[in-house]
Design a protein around this motif. Sequence first.
Motif: not given
Length: 358
Positions: A216-244
């Motif tokens: 969406a950012l690359l196309r210049g279109e709005s970022l869709p927030l499903v059901d208001g974007g209230h859901q939560r996630r904890s994102f891990i950087c792939v480099d940390d994951f690979v170390d694991g």
Amino acid sequence: MPASGSRSRIAVLGGGGFLGSHIVPALLARRDCVVEAVDLTFDKLAVPASDRLVLTRANIDEPGVLDKVVERADTVLSLTALCNPALYNKDPLAVIDANYTDLVPLVKLCAKRGRWLLHFSTCEVYGVVALDGAGQPTRTMNEDDTGLFLGPVHKERWSYAAAKQLLERLIWAYGNHAGLRFTIVRPFNVIGPRMDFVPGVDGEGIPRVLANFMGALLRGESLPLVDGGHQRRSFICVDDFVDGILAILERPLVCQGQILNLGAPDNDVSIRGLAELMRAAYTMVTGTGAPPTQDVTAEDFYGAGYDDTRERLPDVSKATRLLNWTARTTLADMLPPIVADYVARYRSARSRAAAGAA
Ligand code: UGA
């Protein structure tokens, strides 16, 4: 016996995908091993040619492929999956096959030939919310205590989690009753460069949230927030994951027979919060304004049968204890380079696609 001489041989099934494209180079750089990467394409895998790297272009469901790959390997990393939520209710038959049926022979072969199976499962097995063994809400998801709470069958979103869970149970049973050496990893929302695809450029449909927001950012279109974007996630950087993952491979004795969450609880954020951080990173990287967000309903966005996990927070105490590992990269540190990589990688691809369409 594996035919790699004195070096150990690691087969990476799905070695050309997002995670594989980060794990394979790390294995070559940091371990004295031979790596056999198996996949249909290796476009994402940018590694110099090496006599320690074998690329096998094949689908694991082709007759004889798994047999030969497992025979040659000491350790098998099993990464193949269909793991985009947009597919779970649209194509559950393919999802169940890719995440369960096609992998049953792999489990059996690893047990029969005595190979260490390092299987990549998913945090989605925990389901809708975290519940303890008595069904009481808990905040974090723990490998050995938390129940697995999936929605009703008509909510086909859970076809993927159910398939992944059944494969975990099969692996566990082969470990407990047939001598399989295994480790199951449950990744919690790993993000980084080369994730999924950008719709209209190198794939069609809806990728996972980071790639969809990037598209969406690359196309210049709005970022869709499903059901208001209230859901939560904890994102891990792939480099940390690979170390694991590398830490697991260094510790076979303590990690075999274990299920391990690999995640970054300190990076817990709402999807709306992620969108704002990505918009800011995009502005910083490109020097141009970012498009706004837009609320969408889950039904409009994913169709009937979609359901969601409200909050997904890993308990990583076991991984910390067994691996002496912890994810360190904050969202503020990881997002600008990820956004910059997408901008650089897709700028030329998008102009080629636009020129082709004109
Ligand atoms: C997915 C997979 O199902 C898991 O197997 C996998 O482990 C996990 O990603 C992961 O990456 O580790 P999920 O977190 O639900 O699970 O996948 P996303 O598609 O990234 O969605 C995250 C949240 O963002 C969901 O609440 C979704 O509704 C929302 N979303 C997604 C948006 O608001 N906008 C979008 O454009 C895309």
